[in-house]
Design a protein around this motif. Structure first.
Motif, PDB file in Angstrom:
ATOM      1  N   TYR A  62       0.833  -1.202   0.000  1.00 56.65           N
ATOM      2  CA  TYR A  62       0.000   0.000   0.000  1.00 56.65           C
ATOM      3  C   TYR A  62       0.868   1.253   0.000  1.00 56.65           C
ATOM      4  CZ  TYR A  62      -3.804  -3.111   1.438  1.00 56.65           C
ATOM      5  OH  TYR A  62      -4.735  -4.116   1.504  1.00 56.65           O
ATOM      6  N   PHE A  82       1.237   5.288   0.604  1.00 56.49           N
ATOM      7  CA  PHE A  82       0.577   6.293   1.435  1.00 56.49           C
ATOM      8  C   PHE A  82       1.200   7.657   1.183  1.00 56.49           C
ATOM      9  CE2 PHE A  82       3.639   7.610   4.627  1.00 56.49           C
ATOM     10  CZ  PHE A  82       4.567   6.578   4.647  1.00 56.49           C
ATOM     11  N   ARG A 104      -3.748  10.410   6.972  1.00 57.06           N
ATOM     12  CA  ARG A 104      -2.846   9.816   6.000  1.00 57.06           C
ATOM     13  C   ARG A 104      -3.711   9.254   4.885  1.00 57.06           C
ATOM     14  NH1 ARG A 104       2.000   6.270   8.134  1.00 57.06           N
ATOM     15  NH2 ARG A 104       3.005   8.299   7.959  1.00 57.06           N
ATOM     16  N   TRP A 115      -4.245   6.780   1.456  1.00 56.92           N
ATOM     17  CA  TRP A 115      -3.815   5.440   1.061  1.00 56.92           C
ATOM     18  C   TRP A 115      -4.187   5.125  -0.369  1.00 56.92           C
ATOM     19  CZ3 TRP A 115      -0.855   2.703   4.396  1.00 56.92           C
ATOM     20  CH2 TRP A 115      -0.866   3.074   5.739  1.00 56.92           C
TER      21      TRP A 115
END
Length: 118
Positions: A95, A97, A106, A108
């Motif tokens: 992932y 970010f 944050r 994603w």
């Protein structure tokens, strides 16, 4: 406020290499200052593996030091993760970010699968 698009996952044999890319598209004048990658293997928690700031400061998990390299194109809000010496334990969903200057949350990406197997 930040859309993230990842690419580059796939299947590779042990010892092989892969490159992951992630492009951030900030909205409404938002500025991204830090980007990186987490990964999550089946049955395990998501964990940070690499990050890089606009100033080029990098941080790596011990498990990937010396094998993975993260780089950033600030002008295009894009990061690249060069992965080499891949091992079965690197199999996970990766992932991307992004952190913005004004603070949380944050942001994603949707995740990309990396499978290392013989």
């Amino acid at each position: 406020q930040v859309q993230l698009v990842e690419s580059g996952g796939g299947f590779v044999q042990p010892g092989g290499s892969l490159i992951l890319s992630c492009t951030a598209s900030p909205e409404n004048g938002v500025s991204v200052f830090n980007m990186g990658w987490y990964r999550q293997a089946p049955g395990k928690q998501r964990s940070l593996i690499a990050s890089i700031t606009n100033g080029g400061y990098t941080n790596y998990a011990d498990s990937v030091k010396g094998r993975f390299t993260v780089s950033k194109d600030n002008a295009n809000n894009m990061i690249t993760l060069h992965m080499s010496g891949l091992e079965n334990d690197d199999t996970a969903v990766y992932y991307c970010f992004a952190d913005i200057v004004t603070g949380p949350p944050r942001f994603w990406g949707q995740g990309t699968q990396v499978t290392v197997s013989s």
